[in-house]
Enzyme design. Structure first.
Site: not given
Length: 144
Positions: A68, A97, A70, A94
């Site tokens: 991801h 993260c 992040e 999410c």
């Protein structure tokens, strides 16, 4: 809503366009207290992993190996992230993260306000719960 928040969200949106994922392009920008960019990230496969369209089209595989935005931004940051802000595009982080953001010391998240989709609703709700418990501020702003 501060002009800087808009600028950094626009930057996160631009960085999201670097992702090769045809369905969801996500970008993240980490900024320190002096409004200096510390790190950026976008969603994609790990370095050296074959970036084939077939893998992106197969959600079972893609979801298992994609990193991801992040997480990439946190991993590539070369300094302490205590009290930094992370800007994410096109939606909030999410739950996984969110945990990494909490552990990194980032204290504020800025993301565009979107209508909660059924697909991610439960995960986003869990992320919000953990962020609130850890006293990480989540600012969802109207962004056109």
């Amino acid at each position: 809503m501060a002009d800087w928040d808009i600028r950094f969200l626009e930057l996160a949106k631009h960085i999201a366009s670097w992702s090769k994922d045809p369905s969801t392009q996500v970008g993240a920008v980490i900024v320190d207290k002096k409004k200096r960019v510390v790190s950026v990230g976008y969603n994609g496969f790990a370095q050296g992993v074959k970036d084939s369209p077939e893998r992106y089209e197969n959600r079972d595989i893609k979801y298992k190996i994609v990193v991801h935005a992040e997480r990439n931004a946190i991993i590539f940051a070369k300094q302490n992230l205590e009290d930094c802000t992370i800007y994410t595009w096109p939606f909030q982080p999410c739950s996984v993260c969110a945990g990494m953001i909490i552990q990194s010391g980032i204290k504020r998240i800025v993301a565009p306000k979107i209508e909660k989709t059924e697909r991610w609703y439960d995960d986003m709700a869990l992320a919000c719960e953990t962020l609130e418990e850890a006293e990480v501020k989540l600012d969802l702003i109207d962004f056109v």
